[in-house]
Design an enzyme around this catalytic site. Structure first.
Site, mmCIF file in Angstrom:
data_model
loop_
_atom_site.group_PDB
_atom_site.id
_atom_site.type_symbol
_atom_site.label_atom_id
_atom_site.label_comp_id
_atom_site.label_asym_id
_atom_site.label_seq_id
_atom_site.Cartn_x
_atom_site.Cartn_y
_atom_site.Cartn_z
ATOM 1 N N ASP A 165 0.882 -1.198 0.057
ATOM 2 C CA ASP A 165 0.132 -0.069 -0.022
ATOM 3 C C ASP A 165 0.816 1.292 -0.160
ATOM 4 O O ASP A 165 1.858 1.448 0.807
ATOM 5 C CB ASP A 165 -0.955 -0.158 1.180
ATOM 6 C CG ASP A 165 -2.284 0.607 0.893
ATOM 7 O OD1 ASP A 165 -2.419 1.671 0.383
ATOM 8 O OD2 ASP A 165 -3.134 -0.156 1.494
ATOM 9 N N GLU A 199 -6.423 3.707 -5.928
ATOM 10 C CA GLU A 199 -7.775 3.864 -5.231
ATOM 11 C C GLU A 199 -8.374 4.989 -5.612
ATOM 12 O O GLU A 199 -7.639 6.133 -5.339
ATOM 13 C CB GLU A 199 -7.662 3.660 -3.630
ATOM 14 C CG GLU A 199 -8.896 3.799 -2.836
ATOM 15 C CD GLU A 199 -8.933 4.395 -1.498
ATOM 16 O OE1 GLU A 199 -9.907 3.967 -0.838
ATOM 17 O OE2 GLU A 199 -8.109 5.219 -1.200
ATOM 18 N N ASP A 202 -3.078 4.447 -2.144
ATOM 19 C CA ASP A 202 -4.173 5.084 -1.424
ATOM 20 C C ASP A 202 -4.718 6.430 -2.039
ATOM 21 O O ASP A 202 -4.170 7.308 -2.328
ATOM 22 C CB ASP A 202 -3.578 5.292 0.026
ATOM 23 C CG ASP A 202 -4.744 5.585 0.973
ATOM 24 O OD1 ASP A 202 -5.585 4.480 1.199
ATOM 25 O OD2 ASP A 202 -4.721 6.562 1.697
ATOM 26 N N HIS A 221 -11.107 -3.455 3.665
ATOM 27 C CA HIS A 221 -10.931 -3.161 4.967
ATOM 28 C C HIS A 221 -11.895 -1.810 5.386
ATOM 29 O O HIS A 221 -11.879 -1.214 6.554
ATOM 30 C CB HIS A 221 -9.697 -2.795 5.363
ATOM 31 C CG HIS A 221 -8.950 -1.829 4.829
ATOM 32 N ND1 HIS A 221 -8.826 -1.701 3.213
ATOM 33 C CD2 HIS A 221 -8.576 -0.274 5.100
ATOM 34 C CE1 HIS A 221 -8.285 -0.578 2.976
ATOM 35 N NE2 HIS A 221 -8.111 0.290 3.902
ATOM 36 N N ASP A 222 -12.498 -1.109 4.509
ATOM 37 C CA ASP A 222 -13.137 0.131 4.448
ATOM 38 C C ASP A 222 -14.581 0.057 4.576
ATOM 39 O O ASP A 222 -15.426 0.965 4.592
ATOM 40 C CB ASP A 222 -12.728 1.168 3.291
ATOM 41 C CG ASP A 222 -11.313 1.481 3.427
ATOM 42 O OD1 ASP A 222 -10.950 1.919 4.573
ATOM 43 O OD2 ASP A 222 -10.813 2.121 2.374
HETATM 44 C C1 GLC Z 1 -8.181 4.862 2.026
HETATM 45 C C2 GLC Z 1 -7.857 3.833 2.818
HETATM 46 C C3 GLC Z 1 -8.553 3.975 3.985
HETATM 47 C C4 GLC Z 1 -7.941 5.362 4.780
HETATM 48 C C5 GLC Z 1 -8.127 6.252 3.840
HETATM 49 C C6 GLC Z 1 -7.133 7.574 4.322
HETATM 50 O O1 GLC Z 1 -9.639 5.135 1.652
HETATM 51 O O2 GLC Z 1 -8.360 2.777 2.312
HETATM 52 O O3 GLC Z 1 -8.477 2.909 4.994
HETATM 53 O O4 GLC Z 1 -8.633 5.603 5.897
HETATM 54 O O5 GLC Z 1 -7.433 6.230 2.407
HETATM 55 O O6 GLC Z 1 -5.826 7.064 4.338
#
Ligand code: GLC
Ligand code: CA
Length: 552
Positions: free
Chosen positions: A101, A251, A197, A323-324
């Site tokens: 990540d 992402e 991310d 995980h979100d």
């Molecule tokens: C992304 C991650 C998430 C995190 C956010 C801020 O959305 O997947 O878990 O809290 O970024 O880094």
């Protein structure tokens, strides 16, 4: 679509590890790389070809790893670089790629760069972050205002996420050099790629104009999503990655498929895939904290929009869990009555679309949401903020209900390995609550049951991997208006796969597209043990079927 050397990721599927809850190898109640090492063969046995590690770097855990305080090391809770190398070597030896990540929109406020930057305007790190004498009106996505006053520097810093996650100033070339250094560091160790991310947020509009006043959390979005220099910056990072045989999945929160195409194809191509969010909104509006009744039509529309728009131009990242988000059976399936059927059906609903699938830890055994009785038992910053900030006048029961529906902690409970104490995750009391359903839902029980969700995931992943049609075939949806059936087709030459999923607690009449009427298909997969068990052309609750046809 042209196929090139770097096409390997298209044939793959990934398993996502959120390490703290994966498996505890050294008995302190916290998942770690020793535990991952022990479970690599299990992961490989699923039929996946790679692992995405959510952050495993040193972090004060304000956002459980997404607040990094050292990019080139391993969190002591999880092991060290030597143990990481061991995991990486074994993963490679058994045919698993490993991606890391990359979290560079922000760091932890405990990162040495920030500690230096705070000190004032005349040090090498002064401009690593975004400092202003007066804040604009942006809200953060996680905790109230997007600006925090720093009494040391006597200025405000920007944080699009939690207060402890100051945004990096990507306009500073030194920061971009740091990012390239991070990429090189992990690539030189041998990793195979990155999940990047919130990567569409890293370039902010000059002058940071005020956002739309009446919008809540995301009011500044137009000024930081797909910002002015995003494609230049990503091109710089891409160049480093291209020196290696490395792949990148970004992402993209709030990304539209149209803007995603700019990242994924054409002259500004800088990513191989994008993690999109549209299909995660079929039971909510913008976020799980604004729940709506589940709508299959909404889900199908999101799926098909991405499939059609990217077709022939780019490649999809497929997922239903990470995980979100809360567990998908608890959202789009049937947690109690049809737990097993809906768990399998949901697998069928996405694994056979065109793209590279991701399976999140515990998804393959059908883990479901946890419902803790008090907010004090939750640890996720977003859950806690939402509980306290909104709907304060609502009765406690209603407020907790919202947390039960929406909390990211539901996806972060320890993986249920067996029915022993602490679900076999650890011998020590785990760092976070174990879902009380572990006696029924666990890996050991499902390994022993050929009809389990686990066994079914293995079948699906194997089927996909060995079929050119499922890998590369075109996608087409039928009956888009149907609110109980999701029917899609994959076609490659004469071979067609027809995939039918029931989203209903009640039987639904089977519908076949007219092109298939009267043709005899081969039923390759069904999520009920007796595939012939449905009567009079009806399909059973949450039934899923995959047919193979040869069409001249
Ligand atoms: C992304 C991650 C998430 C995190 C956010 C801020 O959305 O997947 O878990 O809290 O970024 O880094
Ligand atoms: Ca441990």
């Amino acid at each position: 679509m042209s196929r090139n050397k770097k096409d390997w990721y298209r044939r793959m599927s990934f398993y996502q590890i959120w390490i703290r809850s994966f498996y505890d190898g050294n008995g302190d109640g916290i998942g770690d790389l020793y535990g991952v090492y022990e479970k690599l063969d299990y992961i490989r046995s699923l039929g996946v070809d790679g692992i995405w590690f959510s952050p495993i770097y040193p972090s004060p855990n304000a956002d459980f790893g997404y607040d990094i305080s050292d990019y080139k090391n391993i969190h002591p809770d999880y092991g060290d670089l030597a143990q990481f190398q061991k995991v990486l070597d074994k993963a490679h030896a058994i045919g698993l790629k490993v991606i890391m990540d990359l979290v560079v929109n922000h760091t932890s406020d405990e990162h040495p760069w920030f500690l230096e930057s705070r000190k004032g305007k005349d040090n090498p790190y002064s401009d690593y972050y975004i400092w202003r004498d007066a804040p604009n009106n942006w809200n953060s996505l996680f905790e109230g205002k997007a600006w925090e006053y720093d009494p040391v520097r006597k200025q405000y810093y920007l944080h699009l996420f939690a207060k402890k996650q100051p945004d990096l100033n990507m306009d500073n070339p030194k920061v971009r050099e740091e990012v390239k250094g991070i990429l090189r560091f992990w690539l030189d160790l041998g990793v195979d790629g990155f999940r990047e991310d919130v990567i569409n947020f890293i370039s902010k509009k000059e002058g940071l104009p005020d956002g739309i006043p009446f919008l809540p959390a995301a009011n500044g979005l137009p000024y930081y999503k797909d910002g002015p220099h995003i494609h230049e910056y990503l091109a710089e990072f891409r160049k480093v990655c291209e020196e290696y045989d490395c792949f990148q999945v970004g992402e993209g929160p709030f990304t539209s498929v149209k803007s995603a195409l700019k990242y994924l194809s054409g002259p500004t191509k800088s990513l191989d895939m994008m993690i999109s969010f549209d299909h995660m909104m079929a039971d909510c509006f913008l976020s799980e904290y604004i729940p709506r009744p589940f709508s299959l039509r909404k889900l199908k529309k999101a799926f098909s929009k991405w499939q059609y728009t990217l077709a022939g131009k780019a490649w999809n990242a497929l997922y239903l869990e990470n995980h979100d988000h809360p567990r998908v059976i608890s959202r789009y399936g049937s947690e109690h009555l049809y737990w097993k059927e809906s768990g399998k059906m949901l697998a069928v609903s996405y694994l056979f679309q065109q793209g590279t699938p991701f399976v999140y830890q515990g998804q393959e055994i059908g883990m479901t949401n946890i419902r803790l009785s008090s907010i004090d038992q939750y640890v996720d910053v977003v859950s806690i903020y939402n509980y306290h900030a909104f709907h304060q006048k609502d009765p406690e029961k209603k407020r907790m209900h919202r947390i039960h529906l929406a909390s990211r902690d539901s996806a972060r409970t320890p993986v249920q390995w067996d029915d022993s104490r602490y679900a076999g995750f650890s011998e020590h009391k785990p760092w976070f609550a174990v879902n009380p359903n572990y006696k029924k839902i666990n890996v050991a029980a499902e390994e022993a049951d050929p009809d389990s969700i686990l066994a079914f995931y293995r079948k699906c992943l194997a089927l996909r991997k060995h079929s050119k049609t499922l890998l590369y075939g075109t996608y087409r949806e039928y009956f888009p208006k149907h609110d109980k059936l999701y029917v899609y087709e994959r076609a490659y030459g004469e071979i067609r796969y027809l995939i039918i999923c029931v989203f209903s607690h009640f039987p639904v009449k089977l519908q076949l597209p007219t092109v298939y009427a009267g043709k005899k298909g081969q039923l390759l997969l069904c999520n009920y043990p007796d595939p012939e068990g449905s009567e009079n052309g009806m399909m059973r609750p949450y039934e899923a079927r995959v047919y193979r046809f040869r069409v001249k």
